[in-house]
Design a protein around this motif. Structure first.
Motif, short mmCIF file in Angstrom:
data_model
loop_
_atom_site.label_atom_id
_atom_site.label_comp_id
_atom_site.label_asym_id
_atom_site.label_seq_id
_atom_site.Cartn_x
_atom_site.Cartn_y
_atom_site.Cartn_z
N SER A 202 2.74 0.60 3.62
CA SER A 202 2.50 -0.53 4.50
C SER A 202 2.45 -1.79 3.64
CB SER A 202 1.21 -0.36 5.29
OG SER A 202 0.10 -0.51 4.44
N ASP B 208 -10.86 -7.21 7.88
CA ASP B 208 -10.19 -8.05 6.90
C ASP B 208 -10.96 -9.37 6.80
OD1 ASP B 208 -8.35 -6.04 6.61
OD2 ASP B 208 -6.76 -7.04 7.72
N HIS C 86 -10.97 -1.50 11.13
CA HIS C 86 -9.81 -0.61 11.16
C HIS C 86 -9.85 0.30 9.94
CE1 HIS C 86 -8.68 -4.47 9.35
NE2 HIS C 86 -7.78 -3.83 8.62
N HIS D 95 -13.11 -0.99 7.69
CA HIS D 95 -13.38 -2.34 7.16
C HIS D 95 -12.84 -3.38 8.13
CE1 HIS D 95 -9.17 -1.82 6.14
NE2 HIS D 95 -9.08 -3.13 6.04
N ARG E 263 3.02 7.37 3.01
CA ARG E 263 3.18 6.26 3.94
C ARG E 263 3.13 4.95 3.16
NH1 ARG E 263 -0.85 3.06 6.75
NH2 ARG E 263 0.08 2.11 8.60
N ASN F 80 0.85 -1.19 0.00
CA ASN F 80 0.00 0.00 0.00
C ASN F 80 0.88 1.23 0.00
OD1 ASN F 80 -2.79 -0.99 0.46
ND2 ASN F 80 -2.01 -1.69 2.44
N TYR G 261 0.25 5.29 0.44
CA TYR G 261 -0.71 6.36 0.72
C TYR G 261 -0.03 7.68 0.45
CZ TYR G 261 -2.81 2.47 3.29
OH TYR G 261 -3.33 1.24 3.63
#
Ligand code: OGA
Ligand code: NI
Length: 349
Positions: free
Chosen positions: A287, A219, A275, A217, A285, A200, A202
């Motif tokens: 991840s 997971d 989360h 959401h 950012r 990811n 961002y």
């Protein structure tokens, strides 16, 4: 203030300021797995993991065995990829046939996320059902997409994923033990695992008050293992009252969370938490989540050992692969209706 494309705007009750109370004294647990080397401490670690799964559905682990050089290598090479011009990135774009690779327009609950992603199957090729039709037993193979540049992208990702998968199984064993089940209780569900991992990115966002990196959401997987950089932004909703808490970046730690499959297997004893990711105006950012998923033919339903007349099953079973293919079709474009959610399988009482 710059204008924001309306497709990114969250409803007021889902924005980053809703139900977020800064400076709370409580924290999501950080568990040092090197304590497992001390036979006297093993049982404590197992019960701390069990408590975290019950109370938060989230915890962080240190000394987890995923080497930091494997992680740094993948972080470096994926940055080089995301920095390429768009015309390069879309050469490995996600499509309907092989829904992996690069994508910049994912929707979570029909609002667009402020992010770019790259998805990679753990098994290449991976076996999935051909259609969403429950009667159709046909299967097909799906394949990863790899960019030409940077040249070590594939190897860096594959090395990291092997380490992440090893840790996922170690955690699964600890979770099994925490439930009073045999260590390898879940192993048979992963013979043709559909696990995948995702990168990811961002980007800085002009309106972090209106948009989210990922909307709220749960997971859908068994457990997720997430490497996050030092920017921060991941938040989790507390089980007891829904208040949002930040997951503080801890150097070299991995964030672990329970997904819907584990929640259902444990008949809601363990919690799959909502989360979301809050973005900011200045810093990009990264991840890297690894999503542990069962084989396509696994029926996800409460484990017999964990149900009783006093605690009857709260969910009807569903075939994992069929759920995945229905979900996957709806995830990457806006639909007129909400996509299927785990609550659709709740037993009505
Ligand atoms: C996800 C997710 C959190 C993060 O990709 O499902 O929740 O911090 N990511 O990127
Ligand atoms: Ni998530």
């Amino acid at each position: 203030m710059e204008d924001l494309d309306p497709t990114y705007i969250q409803a007021p009750e889902h924005r980053s300021d809703s139900n977020f109370i800064p400076n709370q004294p409580e924290e999501i647990p950080v568990i040092d797995l090197s304590r497992l080397d001390d036979p006297e401490d093993v049982q404590n670690v197992i019960s701390e993991i069990g408590d975290a799964c019950e109370k938060w559905g989230f915890f962080q682990v240190l000394n987890h065995g995923v080497p930091s050089d494997a992680r740094q290598r993948v972080e470096k090479t994926v940055k080089m990829f995301f920095d390429l011009p768009m015309e390069e990135k879309i050469k490995v774009k996600r499509d309907d046939v092989n829904p992996v690779g690069y994508h910049d327009g994912e929707h979570t609950k029909n609002v667009k996320d402020w992010k770019e992603v790259f998805d990679i199957y753990f098994k290449d090729p991976m076996v999935i059902p051909s259609t969403t039709d429950p009667e159709d037993e046909g299967l097909r193979l799906v394949y990863n997409k790899w960019p030409q540049s940077p040249s070590d992208f594939r190897e860096a990702c594959e090395v990291y994923a092997r380490h992440a998968e090893k840790l996922a199984f170690k955690l699964l064993e600890l979770i099994s033990l925490s439930l009073g089940l045999p260590k390898e209780r879940f192993h048979d569900y992963f013979k043709e695992q559909m696990s995948f991992f995702r990168i990811n990115r961002y980007p800085p966002c002009p309106r972090p008050d209106l948009a989210l990196g990922v909307g709220h959401h749960k997971d859908a997987d068994v457990i997720s293992l997430l490497a996050q950089d030092d920017v921060g932004g991941l938040q989790v909703s507390r089980r007891s009252d829904g208040v949002w808490f930040p997951i503080r970046p801890v150097p070299n730690a991995l964030v672990i969370n329970i997904g819907n499959c584990m929640e259902i297997w444990t008949n809601d004893k363990y919690w799959s938490a909502e989360h979301r990711v809050v973005v900011n105006t200045t810093r990009e950012r990264y991840s890297i989540p690894f999503f542990l998923l069962p084989s396509h033919d696994v029926e996800v339903k409460p484990l017999e050992e964990l149900v009783s007349p006093e605690n009857p099953p709260r969910y009807k079973g569903y075939k994992w692969g069929k759920f995945y293919v229905s979900r996957n079709r709806s995830d990457f474009r806006k639909l007129e209706i909400e996509n299927i959610q785990i609550d659709d399988f709740k037993v009505k009482t």
